[in-house]
Design a protein around this motif. Structure first.
Motif, mmCIF file in Angstrom:
data_model
loop_
_atom_site.group_PDB
_atom_site.id
_atom_site.type_symbol
_atom_site.label_atom_id
_atom_site.label_comp_id
_atom_site.label_asym_id
_atom_site.label_seq_id
_atom_site.Cartn_x
_atom_site.Cartn_y
_atom_site.Cartn_z
ATOM 1 N N LYS A 101 0.827 -1.200 0.000
ATOM 2 C CA LYS A 101 0.000 0.000 0.000
ATOM 3 C C LYS A 101 0.864 1.254 0.000
ATOM 4 N N GLY A 102 1.811 1.253 -0.942
ATOM 5 C CA GLY A 102 2.694 2.402 -1.079
ATOM 6 C C GLY A 102 1.923 3.687 -1.320
ATOM 7 N N THR A 103 2.348 4.736 -0.660
ATOM 8 C CA THR A 103 1.640 6.018 -0.738
ATOM 9 C C THR A 103 2.380 7.058 -1.562
ATOM 10 N N VAL A 124 6.127 4.425 2.015
ATOM 11 C CA VAL A 124 4.980 4.327 2.921
ATOM 12 C C VAL A 124 5.218 5.296 4.080
ATOM 13 N N THR A 167 10.232 -1.518 6.225
ATOM 14 C CA THR A 167 10.382 -0.111 5.871
ATOM 15 C C THR A 167 11.544 0.497 6.634
#
Length: 450
Positions: A101-103, A124, A167
């Motif tokens: 769910k990379g932003t 992220v 991360t």
């Protein structure tokens, strides 16, 4: 310690009694498939945070990480000491980035390119639950090690997990200083255990075809090398002198249809909610506004669990009647009330309180859950020692209004989970809970020699 090919190292543990020495050939050990993983849990006496340790990269960098069942992934601060030859950045727009769910798509600024600071990298937003702020972090893959696995052998072994997704936050990469603010001394990040595709339990279950579940046994103390356990992949849960699986009762884990953070988006919450139907004190129902116990259409209300909140928080309309009833029952037992000590609302003279195997002899508190089961809270989990002769009821007034876009009525904190075994089944969406292990002459604070 015996080193074998295939990146597997045999360790002999001490749980409650000495284990017999067993010799294994390297070939037989390498072929063993892990049944589950076990990580030690330590409690910091100052911050009351719970943490564990893992190794990341090649050469391995040891990371002490705070455990947060709300956080979505493992994140850590990667400084100049993290220079791994087995690190692979996850690129923007890839399937792995979407899975995480990379932003954002981020680049390395203000620093030369290095491990954890690369261009065209999936980004992220790691969340610091104590400082309550975000910063962008690079998503990458690397070898995760120092996870003790069980595989049918009596001696757990250490397995290296390749291409584990986590991360990395490079210090001051975006001009943000002190991203570790609020974490216990020496902690380098957070181990997230939420219901997401890249949390530790989900990744390990997928890689090794394990049961998609994890269990927590939070220690009440870590003095004298007494540690708790984080189990990943299912039981048995050996807590001397028992397999504590047999003590578990089960209730559904609910899905809050609204996002509850730390990132507020269109997805349902990845936190762990349970359905509290009522609250009892010494077997009698406490008169509270029961509508607060349910999750409404906006996602408000209900009850969730947290390992970063030290003491259970109640909405004021639940907290006040519970405390009032507790004080009345305590008076009937001739327990003397004394001046309150913040943040607690009711404190007592410990010299007027008896002792039992489950802690101070005070009124019991039951959370009556869906399915008719009850999570009973005894004195060891309800009373907090604040001075030599003062014990306080260890719950906190959470207020009337939400402190964020979503207001949860009950947040069960770490203190109330200590010396209780909690199993989170991620597929069946069930919470297994033991209530106090002290009833069975067991504890989550036990000696370990690794």
């Amino acid at each position: 310690m015996v080193t074998c090919p295939g990146s597997i190292i045999i360790h002999f543990f001490l749980f409650s009694a000495p284990l017999l020495s067993v010799l294994w050939s390297c070939s037989s050990v390498s072929a063993l498939k892990p049944r589950a993983f076990i990580l030690p849990i330590e409690k910091d006496p100052t911050t009351l945070q719970y943490s564990t340790s893992i190794d990341m990269g090649t050469p391995p960098l040891t990371l002490d990480l705070v455990i947060d069942i709300r956080e979505r992934f493992l994140w850590f601060e990667c400084g100049n000491d993290y220079n791994s030859s087995t690190y692979y950045p996850v690129r923007c727009g890839t399937k792995k980035c979407k899975k995480a769910k990379g932003t954002a798509c981020i680049t390395c600024t203000n620093h030369p390119l290095k491990t954890g600071c690369t261009n065209n990298t999936c980004g992220v937003d790691p969340f610091n639950p104590f400082g309550e702020f975000f910063v962008s972090g690079d998503v990458g893959e690397d070898i995760l090690s120092s996870l003790h696995s069980t595989s049918g052998a009596r001696a757990p072994s250490t397995l290296h997990v390749p291409r584990f997704v986590s991360t990395c936050v490079y210090p001051d990469k975006f001009g943000v200083e002190g991203f570790l603010q609020g974490l216990a001394k020496g902690k380098k990040g957070v181990l997230g255990l939420a219901r997401t595709a890249i949390s530790l339990p989900t990744q390990l279950a997928a890689k090794y075809n394990l049961e998609p579940k994890f269990a927590l046994c939070l220690p009440s103390t870590s003095k004298y090398n007494k540690l708790g356990d984080l189990f990943v992949g299912g039981g048995p849960y050996y807590l001397p002198p028992h397999d504590a699986s047999k003590f578990l009762s089960y209730t559904p884990i609910l899905t809050n249809p609204q996002s509850t953070g730390p990132i507020f988006d269109a997805d349902p919450s990845s936190e762990y909610f349970i359905d509290v139907k009522s609250i009892k004190l010494d077997g009698k129902i406490v008169n509270v506004n029961t509508s607060l116990l349910s999750i409404d259409r906006q996602g408000n209300g209900g009850c969730k669990l947290s390992t970063v909140v030290p003491y259970t928080k109640f909405h004021t309309s639940i907290y006040q009647p519970l405390v009032n009833d507790f004080v009345k029952q305590a008076a009937l037992r001739k327990i003397k009330r004394v001046t309150s000590v913040a943040p607690f609302g009711a404190c007592f003279d410990s010299r007027t309180i008896g002792k039992t195997v489950t802690g101070p002899n005070v009124p019991t508190i039951d959370l009556v859950l869906k399915g008719g089961v009850q999570w009973r809270i005894y004195g060891a989990n309800s009373m907090v020692k604040v001075s030599k002769n003062v014990l306080c009821l260890g719950f906190v007034d959470g207020g009337l209004e939400p402190g964020s876009p979503i207001a949860t009525s009950i947040v069960i904190g770490g203190y109330q989970m200590e010396d209780n075994l909690l199993e989170f089944d991620l597929v069946s969406s069930k919470l297994g809970f033991s209530s106090s292990l002290l009833l069975h002459m067991a504890s989550c604070s036990h000696f370990r020699l690794v």
